[in-house]
Design a protein around this motif. Sequence first.
Motif, PDB file in Angstrom:
ATOM      1  N   ASP A 196       0.824  -1.214   0.000  1.00 18.47           N
ATOM      2  CA  ASP A 196       0.000   0.000   0.000  1.00 18.47           C
ATOM      3  C   ASP A 196       0.856   1.261   0.000  1.00 18.47           C
ATOM      4  N   LEU A 197       1.904   1.256   0.803  1.00 16.55           N
ATOM      5  CA  LEU A 197       2.780   2.434   0.874  1.00 16.55           C
ATOM      6  C   LEU A 197       3.527   2.644  -0.444  1.00 16.55           C
ATOM      7  N   ARG A 198       3.978   1.558  -1.057  1.00 14.19           N
ATOM      8  CA  ARG A 198       4.668   1.687  -2.347  1.00 14.19           C
ATOM      9  C   ARG A 198       3.722   2.208  -3.425  1.00 14.19           C
ATOM     10  N   ASN A 199       2.491   1.656  -3.435  1.00 18.06           N
ATOM     11  CA  ASN A 199       1.518   2.083  -4.461  1.00 18.06           C
ATOM     12  C   ASN A 199       1.172   3.569  -4.340  1.00 18.06           C
ATOM     13  N   GLU A 200       1.177   4.086  -3.096  1.00 16.94           N
ATOM     14  CA  GLU A 200       0.874   5.504  -2.875  1.00 16.94           C
ATOM     15  C   GLU A 200       2.132   6.366  -2.884  1.00 16.94           C
ATOM     16  N   LYS A 201       3.277   5.715  -3.212  1.00 13.77           N
ATOM     17  CA  LYS A 201       4.568   6.430  -3.297  1.00 13.77           C
ATOM     18  C   LYS A 201       4.922   7.136  -1.989  1.00 13.77           C
ATOM     19  N   ILE A 202       4.646   6.441  -0.879  1.00 14.34           N
ATOM     20  CA  ILE A 202       5.009   6.960   0.446  1.00 14.34           C
ATOM     21  C   ILE A 202       6.285   6.246   0.896  1.00 14.34           C
ATOM     22  N   ARG A 261      -7.837   2.308   5.467  1.00 17.32           N
ATOM     23  CA  ARG A 261      -7.841   0.926   4.974  1.00 17.32           C
ATOM     24  C   ARG A 261      -7.839  -0.139   6.059  1.00 17.32           C
ATOM     25  N   ASP A 275       5.842  12.029   5.226  1.00 20.27           N
ATOM     26  CA  ASP A 275       5.516  10.637   4.898  1.00 20.27           C
ATOM     27  C   ASP A 275       4.725   9.980   6.031  1.00 20.27           C
ATOM     28  N   LEU A 284      -3.630   7.174   5.247  1.00 19.45           N
ATOM     29  CA  LEU A 284      -3.910   6.012   4.401  1.00 19.45           C
ATOM     30  C   LEU A 284      -4.297   4.791   5.233  1.00 19.45           C
ATOM     31  N   LYS A 291       1.066  11.196   5.772  1.00 25.30           N
ATOM     32  CA  LYS A 291       0.378  10.571   4.638  1.00 25.30           C
ATOM     33  C   LYS A 291       0.037   9.102   4.952  1.00 25.30           C
TER      34      LYS A 291
END
Length: 615
Positions: free
Chosen positions: A157-163, A195, A184, A191, A187
């Motif tokens: 999830d963090l990678r997909n949101e570029k966090i 979720r 970060d 997120l 953010k």
Amino acid sequence: MLNRYPLWKTLMVAFIVAIGALYATPNLYGEDPAVQVSGLRGVEANVATLDTIKANLTDNNIAFTGIVLENGQVLTRFNNTEDQLKARDVLDDKLGKKYSVALNLTPATPDWLAVIGGTPMKLGLDLSGGVSFLMEVNMKEAINKAKVGMVSDFRGDLRNEKIRYRSVKEDGNAIVVKFRKVEDLEKAQSLLKKRYRDLLLRTDEDTLTINAQMTDQMLKEIREYALQQNITIIRNRVNELGVAEPLVQRQGKKHIVIELPGVQDTAKAKEILNATATIEFRLVDTEGDLSAAINGRIPASSILLKEKDGKPILLKKRIMLTGDHITDAKSGFDEYSRPQVNISLDSAGGSKMSNGTKSNIGKPMATVFIEYKPTDRRDPEGNLIFEKVQEVISVATIQSRLGKSFRITGAGSQTEAHNLALLLRAGALIAPITIVEERTVGPTLGAENVQLGFQAILMGFGLVFIFMIIYYRAFGVVANMALGANLVLIIGVMSLIPGATLTLPGMAGIVLTVGMAVDANVLIFERIREEIREGKSIQQAIHQGYDAAFSTIIDANITTLIAALILFAVGTGPVKGFAVTLSIGILTSMFTSVIGTRAVVNAVWGGKSLKKLSI
């Protein structure tokens, strides 16, 4: 002319009874004690295995009546249980750990009957013997698995949101995420709150960490889910084994009871039921130094595993896909006649596989087979400690972007590919389970139950037989003939239906059917007597007796049949066994007590000028 059946109808009745008697015949031949030898983990018994078994039995002076190799298994028949037990001990000692040696009872049906599909009735655990397992679910491992899944989900999830984050790690019942920047952290907090509403999130801006704690309610739900899901998966595996009338049910907070009546291969059943197998797909680390990894210097982003031949291989630590997303798996052959497993994924799994392979075309991907094997050690909480065994079963180059359906090769022999497909199709157990108690109901106890059950049936039949002859005289003999034909038909139908199993409660259903079958004849005969008392002729009385009583008989039997079908639909185990025999008995008794007796009555008394009737 009154009370005359056409010849075809009489012959039809005789034919149906004859067919029922034919398929009931295999139950007269009994069973032979036998020993079944089958391979474990993909090993197949072959001609060499058969010769080894023969040699060992001959060297130890153990007589056997027959030995045959079928479907990768060797079945050896004996004259008595004493020789059977001696053979089991000898073969278990000589064949090593590659084969399972199981006691078995195999039907002694003649070949001519077997060719036309004649088989004896399947008997339940209480009659045939069998095995009962008490299995314990390792709840600690279920929670650990849930935490590993959350760590992977957090990272994704963090990678997909570029966090950007420093690390995501487990800490007790919590997941700790560390960051480098406050931006970060904020953010990620927003997120994760959206979720993962079931987690208790605590943010520490001083250390730039988020602590995601599992609540007690969430832990309870994980344990409950693990138990219920394991029960469902075990039921699927039992169905794959083809065991008739199995019982799989919950006992307490972490135990499952499994009863397998008449199971033919106990070791095979234990291997399939106890296996906690799944697969993972990982990219091969082609950039890492394999030699350095073998010497202990494994890159932080990689893991070192072994292939089936013992050759080490370096894989990426990141998992592309787990077996949880598999919806179907079937074994087959590829274009070079090599065993393969065709896999179908759910929509989420198809999406993950598609995203994981689109940017890695031309790179090697490994299929990792994972098993949790029980050890002899226990943790401080009393849970059995399992050893995680991982093995790379295939490495293939990604030729194109994969989707919801693909195949894996390298599973070994066809038997091993079949077993892998079975486990994947039935589902990977949510948590490891182990057999904490194994209880075997021996064939001797089962035979005693059969004997007592048949004594009850014969006693009920005998008393009804005597009453009917005394009270209804010649017509009582006809009713008794129908009663005998009814018992034969019940046994014949039970032997023909693949899923039908006779249990001790099922025998009670047969005893009940004996009384119900006679009840229909009592209604008919009493109506015939009534018609004669009113001055009607013998032929009119017989005709009216059958016609007038028919609607009452139909109503009574349909209502009982509805109750039996409801019992079958909602019942389990013994209740279902009772419902099966009761339902079959109602249908066969309708045929024998109405159509069958009328055929005999018409043949003996129909169309004749009679002044008296023996009724």
